[in-house]
Design a protein around this motif. Sequence first.
Motif, short mmCIF file in Angstrom:
data_model
loop_
_atom_site.label_atom_id
_atom_site.label_comp_id
_atom_site.label_asym_id
_atom_site.label_seq_id
_atom_site.Cartn_x
_atom_site.Cartn_y
_atom_site.Cartn_z
N ASP A 135 11.62 8.42 -21.81
CA ASP A 135 12.31 7.88 -22.98
C ASP A 135 11.87 6.45 -23.28
OD1 ASP A 135 13.71 10.18 -23.53
OD2 ASP A 135 15.59 9.51 -22.64
N SER A 136 11.75 5.63 -22.24
CA SER A 136 11.36 4.24 -22.45
C SER A 136 9.95 4.14 -23.02
CB SER A 136 11.44 3.46 -21.13
OG SER A 136 12.74 3.46 -20.61
N ALA A 137 9.02 4.92 -22.45
CA ALA A 137 7.64 4.90 -22.94
C ALA A 137 7.55 5.44 -24.36
CB ALA A 137 6.75 5.71 -22.00
N ASP A 138 8.30 6.50 -24.64
CA ASP A 138 8.32 7.09 -25.99
C ASP A 138 8.80 6.07 -27.02
OD1 ASP A 138 8.66 9.79 -27.75
OD2 ASP A 138 10.36 8.45 -28.10
N LEU A 139 9.90 5.41 -26.73
CA LEU A 139 10.47 4.45 -27.67
C LEU A 139 9.55 3.26 -27.89
CD1 LEU A 139 14.14 4.54 -26.36
CD2 LEU A 139 13.37 5.35 -28.60
N LEU A 140 8.95 2.76 -26.82
CA LEU A 140 8.05 1.61 -26.95
C LEU A 140 6.77 2.00 -27.69
CD1 LEU A 140 8.52 0.10 -23.39
CD2 LEU A 140 9.12 -1.04 -25.55
N ALA A 141 6.23 3.18 -27.38
CA ALA A 141 5.01 3.62 -28.06
C ALA A 141 5.23 3.75 -29.56
CB ALA A 141 4.55 4.96 -27.47
N ARG A 142 6.42 4.20 -29.96
CA ARG A 142 6.72 4.33 -31.39
C ARG A 142 6.87 2.97 -32.07
NH1 ARG A 142 7.80 9.67 -32.53
NH2 ARG A 142 8.14 10.96 -30.66
N GLU A 143 7.01 1.91 -31.26
CA GLU A 143 7.05 0.54 -31.79
C GLU A 143 5.65 -0.10 -31.77
OE1 GLU A 143 9.55 -1.16 -33.09
OE2 GLU A 143 11.07 0.41 -32.79
N GLY A 144 4.64 0.69 -31.41
CA GLY A 144 3.28 0.18 -31.39
C GLY A 144 2.90 -0.53 -30.10
N ILE A 145 3.70 -0.37 -29.05
CA ILE A 145 3.43 -1.03 -27.78
C ILE A 145 2.56 -0.13 -26.90
CG2 ILE A 145 4.46 -2.11 -25.75
CD1 ILE A 145 5.16 -3.42 -28.48
N ASN A 146 1.52 -0.69 -26.33
CA ASN A 146 0.66 0.05 -25.41
C ASN A 146 1.34 0.16 -24.05
OD1 ASN A 146 -1.90 1.25 -24.55
ND2 ASN A 146 -2.18 -0.64 -23.38
N ILE A 147 1.25 1.34 -23.44
CA ILE A 147 1.90 1.60 -22.15
C ILE A 147 0.85 1.56 -21.04
CG2 ILE A 147 3.24 3.25 -20.80
CD1 ILE A 147 4.68 1.97 -23.26
N VAL A 148 1.10 0.73 -20.02
CA VAL A 148 0.17 0.54 -18.91
C VAL A 148 0.81 1.04 -17.62
CG1 VAL A 148 -1.28 -1.11 -17.66
CG2 VAL A 148 -0.70 -1.53 -20.06
N SER A 149 0.08 1.85 -16.86
CA SER A 149 0.60 2.29 -15.57
C SER A 149 -0.56 2.76 -14.69
CB SER A 149 1.66 3.40 -15.76
OG SER A 149 2.46 3.52 -14.60
N GLY A 150 -0.21 3.28 -13.50
CA GLY A 150 -1.20 3.51 -12.47
C GLY A 150 -1.69 4.92 -12.27
N PHE A 151 -1.30 5.88 -13.13
CA PHE A 151 -1.81 7.25 -13.10
C PHE A 151 -1.41 8.01 -11.85
CE2 PHE A 151 -5.42 10.32 -14.10
CZ PHE A 151 -4.93 10.63 -15.36
N ALA A 152 -0.40 7.52 -11.14
CA ALA A 152 0.10 8.27 -9.98
C ALA A 152 1.10 9.33 -10.46
CB ALA A 152 0.78 7.33 -9.00
N ALA A 153 1.42 10.26 -9.58
CA ALA A 153 2.45 11.24 -9.90
C ALA A 153 3.79 10.53 -10.09
CB ALA A 153 2.55 12.26 -8.77
N GLY A 154 4.71 11.21 -10.75
CA GLY A 154 6.05 10.64 -10.91
C GLY A 154 6.17 9.75 -12.12
N VAL A 155 6.69 8.55 -11.91
CA VAL A 155 6.98 7.64 -13.02
C VAL A 155 5.73 7.34 -13.84
CG1 VAL A 155 7.58 5.23 -13.55
CG2 VAL A 155 9.02 6.58 -12.01
N ASP A 156 4.62 7.03 -13.18
CA ASP A 156 3.39 6.67 -13.90
C ASP A 156 2.99 7.77 -14.88
OD1 ASP A 156 3.47 4.59 -12.11
OD2 ASP A 156 1.46 4.91 -11.31
N MET A 157 2.87 8.98 -14.37
CA MET A 157 2.38 10.08 -15.21
C MET A 157 3.34 10.38 -16.35
SD MET A 157 -0.17 12.01 -15.73
CE MET A 157 -1.06 11.65 -14.21
N ASN A 158 4.64 10.29 -16.08
CA ASN A 158 5.61 10.53 -17.15
C ASN A 158 5.50 9.49 -18.25
OD1 ASN A 158 7.93 12.75 -16.75
ND2 ASN A 158 7.14 12.13 -14.75
N ALA A 159 5.22 8.24 -17.88
CA ALA A 159 5.07 7.18 -18.88
C ALA A 159 3.81 7.38 -19.71
CB ALA A 159 5.05 5.82 -18.20
N HIS A 160 2.68 7.68 -19.04
CA HIS A 160 1.43 7.92 -19.77
C HIS A 160 1.58 9.07 -20.76
CE1 HIS A 160 -0.99 5.14 -17.43
NE2 HIS A 160 -0.81 5.81 -16.30
#
Length: 320
Positions: A135-160
């Motif tokens: 939800d956090s990544a979705d909302l920020l992405a819709r505001e034009g914010i780039n999402i940065v994370s580490g490509f690991a399973a779990g939180v990272d992958m859900n954000a990407h």
Amino acid sequence: MSAHAVAFDLMTLLDAPGVGPSRVKKVLKRWQLVRETGSLLDDSLLRDALTASQVAALPASRERMKRHWEELAKKNVQALSILDPAYPDALKQTLGDDAPVLLLCIGNLELLQKTSVGFCGSREATEKGMATARDSADLLAREGINIVSGFAAGVDMNAHRAALAAGGTTTVVLAEGILRFRVKKEIREQWDEGRTLVVSEFGPNLPWSVNHAMQRNRTICGLSRAMILIEARATGGSIQAGRDCLKLGLPLFAAVYEGRPESATGNEELLQQGARRLMKSRATNRPNIQPILEVLRSAPRECPKPGETASQGPQMPLLG
């Protein structure tokens, strides 16, 4: 020297046994003092920075890097030295002398200059924690914010995934060499090369390691204007990423959990140390990202004080 030649010499130096970033930066500074003429591998530059055995190992490293360079070209990898105009200023400003001397990148380099928010959290976060990340990544992405994370399973992958699914952009920061990168099946359907950037600061074919992961987390901080901690235990990489974020003076938003579950004991510790509270809006039943957007829009001196949040109506903890 051309930008490619500088990047190649840096790769060669970093590949030599026992030659870490601090020694490479010493060589780089000496090279700049002589007005950036000649190779970074000239004996006159290496004499005071490297040991005799390290200098002797450079020819073999150079041959390895020639082979890797061909592979990098085939995969459209772009090499950015810390002197390259395309190298992100934010990374240098945030990490200072600890900024990586070389970035190997696949994808849209324009994302290095885009306003970004980093995500960190457990590979084994709760289902509600994963939903908070999405939800956090979705909302920020819709505001034009780039999402940065580490490509690991779990939180990272859900954000990407959530960022791409929302039509936004995402930056993947690896804890291994870029030649080891593969698009994982969990995100293959959403993957879009025009809206993604993959970054590695490590040797092209180096494997994942715990030390690399810790270093990678600092680079995520350096590429971000703010960080979100979804769920962290009392020990491990996620809470250390939060601590590093606070030490770097970067705004950290930690999800607030009712009842202090064991899976989020790290969140509570970081909130006590100065992290800001990420709450859920009762009106939308989704994370309230307004405090994050306010930080991104304001000058650093105008950022909310630790512990403060901007209101978006009545709020409640993200997890009940």
